[in-house]
Design a protein around this motif. Sequence first.
Motif, PDB file in Angstrom:
ATOM      1  N   GLN A  54       0.874  -1.317   0.101  1.00 16.11           N
ATOM      2  CA  GLN A  54       0.037   0.095   0.033  1.00 16.11           C
ATOM      3  C   GLN A  54       0.985   1.309   0.120  1.00 16.11           C
ATOM      4  O   GLN A  54       0.580   2.241  -0.575  1.00 16.11           O
ATOM      5  CB  GLN A  54      -0.981  -0.085   1.219  1.00 16.11           C
ATOM      6  N   ARG A  55       2.126   1.197   0.654  1.00 19.45           N
ATOM      7  CA  ARG A  55       2.930   2.338   0.808  1.00 19.45           C
ATOM      8  C   ARG A  55       3.344   2.576  -0.667  1.00 19.45           C
ATOM      9  O   ARG A  55       3.446   3.789  -0.969  1.00 19.45           O
ATOM     10  CB  ARG A  55       4.060   1.997   1.782  1.00 19.45           C
ATOM     11  N   VAL A  56       3.755   1.284  -1.330  1.00 15.24           N
ATOM     12  CA  VAL A  56       4.526   1.629  -2.500  1.00 15.24           C
ATOM     13  C   VAL A  56       3.286   2.332  -3.478  1.00 15.24           C
ATOM     14  O   VAL A  56       3.658   3.339  -4.506  1.00 15.24           O
ATOM     15  CB  VAL A  56       5.057   0.377  -3.210  1.00 15.24           C
ATOM     16  N   PHE A  57       2.315   1.654  -3.467  1.00 17.59           N
ATOM     17  CA  PHE A  57       1.120   2.246  -4.498  1.00 17.59           C
ATOM     18  C   PHE A  57       0.533   3.455  -4.064  1.00 17.59           C
ATOM     19  O   PHE A  57       0.374   4.493  -4.782  1.00 17.59           O
ATOM     20  CB  PHE A  57      -0.114   1.359  -4.216  1.00 17.59           C
ATOM     21  N   ALA A  58       0.560   3.982  -2.583  1.00 13.50           N
ATOM     22  CA  ALA A  58       0.096   5.235  -2.156  1.00 13.50           C
ATOM     23  C   ALA A  58       1.393   6.263  -2.667  1.00 13.50           C
ATOM     24  O   ALA A  58       1.012   7.281  -3.348  1.00 13.50           O
ATOM     25  CB  ALA A  58       0.266   5.223  -0.625  1.00 13.50           C
ATOM     26  N   TRP A  59       2.629   5.893  -2.705  1.00 10.48           N
ATOM     27  CA  TRP A  59       3.674   6.644  -3.133  1.00 10.48           C
ATOM     28  C   TRP A  59       3.441   7.093  -4.567  1.00 10.48           C
ATOM     29  O   TRP A  59       3.415   8.142  -4.943  1.00 10.48           O
ATOM     30  CB  TRP A  59       5.093   6.155  -2.973  1.00 10.48           C
ATOM     31  N   VAL A  60       2.828   5.841  -5.373  1.00 11.39           N
ATOM     32  CA  VAL A  60       2.787   6.296  -6.911  1.00 11.39           C
ATOM     33  C   VAL A  60       1.546   6.889  -7.008  1.00 11.39           C
ATOM     34  O   VAL A  60       1.741   7.992  -7.817  1.00 11.39           O
ATOM     35  CB  VAL A  60       2.853   4.661  -7.545  1.00 11.39           C
ATOM     36  N   GLY A  61       0.669   6.890  -6.219  1.00  9.82           N
ATOM     37  CA  GLY A  61      -0.372   7.443  -6.399  1.00  9.82           C
ATOM     38  C   GLY A  61      -0.337   9.102  -5.980  1.00  9.82           C
ATOM     39  O   GLY A  61      -0.973   9.846  -6.793  1.00  9.82           O
ATOM     40  N   ASN A  62       0.489   9.057  -4.897  1.00 14.48           N
ATOM     41  CA  ASN A  62       0.904  10.680  -4.486  1.00 14.48           C
ATOM     42  C   ASN A  62       1.541  11.122  -5.846  1.00 14.48           C
ATOM     43  O   ASN A  62       1.548  12.516  -6.083  1.00 14.48           O
ATOM     44  CB  ASN A  62       1.779  10.898  -3.414  1.00 14.48           C
TER      45      ASN A  62
END
Lengths: 395, 167
Positions: A54-62
């Motif tokens: 989730q952190r990775v995807f959140a970073w990507v999302g950010n």
Amino acid sequence: MNKKGNQDKHNGKKIIALIFVFISVFCSVFFASRGRFATPNADNTAMTILSPFQRVFAWVGNQITFVRNTVDEMSQIHEQNKLLRDEVEILRAQNLNASEYASENQRLRNLLGYKQSALQFDLVAASVIGRESATWSSIIIINRGTLDGVANNMPVVTELGLVGHVMESNFNTAKVQLLIDPRSAVGTLVQRPESRVAGIVEGNNKNPNHPRMVNIPKDSDVLVNDMIVTSGFGGVYPKGLIVGKIVAIHNEEGGLLKYAEIETAVNFQKLEDVAVIVASREAPPAPIQAPPQTPGTETNPYETMEKLQDTQQKIIDAHQEVLNNQQQQLEQARQDAGLNTQTPAQKNYYDDSQNNYTQEDYYDDGQNNYTQEDYYDDSQNNYSNENYDDSQENY
Amino acid sequence: MRVIVLWALVIVLCYSLQTSLLSFINVNGFSANLMLLMTVSIAIMRGHRFGVFFGFIVGLLQDLTSGNFFGLATFSYMTIALLFGNFSSNLFREQALLPVISAVPALALHYLITIVFLFLLGFPIDLVNFIRNDFWPPAIMQVILAWPMHRIVYLLCEYSKENFNLF
């Protein structure tokens, strides 16, 4: 058969298990909502497993959001820039219009001022809507024609001076031949009172901006910077319209005459609004002005008149008082002498003295019957008892 | 074991994607639901049994991590998998269009179950406003994402079938 039975039995167990799961989950929802069922360890485990992803995807999302916001901002800036450019263009156009209106307003104000000052002319304002393309002629087209009262040979002016005359009038337009047209000829004279030399101003092919004043005698009093006005000769142009001023004087080739180059009062390159003189008459007499007074001793003529009238009235009142006193003294003397009869002269005199004299009556009496001196003489004579009979006879 | 890890990895990735990346694309908080799409695809392709099992797993994962009413997603996914798995038993299961067509009804059913539960639990829902405004944006997202998700699930199933003789 036995195998099929086993399979049905197996399926039945599965269905029962499924129903059990469903019911369990169904119940767990309600238990969990009431806070009676919680799985903290499972939650922690699941979150521990999920969180890195989730952190990775959140970073990507950010990052994507950042890029999207940046693109949004850029597109907004681009859109804003476009809008601002449009606004600038609109404002520039409005500014241009405003400048145009201001310029037109100023021109029309000047023209209106001239119209109000030139009371001897009936003017029709017109705008220049075209110019002849031919370079050898100087003709403009105005937006007034016969429907507006414009006719051929009517003078055209601006507030600065003469423009030309109507060459051809149509229904709603007219062609105006300018002063600088080579075919134009205007009867003029020098405005300076000492000079008043007459001449003809005609267009100059060599220098269209400087028409020539020709037919000037060589020994005439014409100077540079002399103002040239229309002479009124010929009947087309009224007298006194400013044409321009002399900028140079040259001798004609023949030697007997000279001509003057004139800088026109009107700038024909910037001609936009003109006025057609549809009727002209003699200029009205100038209003009567009070004569110039010595500085420091100025008086108001109206106040002076009032003071004069007051003073005259005071004189009349004083005179009336003197007469009344004299009458009383005369009455007293008569009573002392024991005389009761009155001569006709005395009677007239008393009647007159008893009347309240006005300024006009006084002067009328003085003119018709007796002067002020006679009156005094009579009163003095009557005052003497000895000369009473003589005065009666004299009268 | 490897296939289980592979499936778990795909589920985790998809769920992470759903809860992190796709949540940025939302309308009034409603975004695409990849778990639902996977469950429907599995149910259509592999029948209601595996579908229910898969729904149970992903629902449980969602319930454990989302902090919502525990069991609600599990029950919803299981029910949907059961229904779509049974309805598709007579159809050609590998048709790509089927999950796309099923995406909107599945989402509607998922929301229906959720709303019924919420109603039973005493939470008021503005149903008219939800249908009018909130339902259609995620429904459109589901339709858009249905085919890619179905391809992923299909490839995963084929891979599992070929290499590990699973399914």
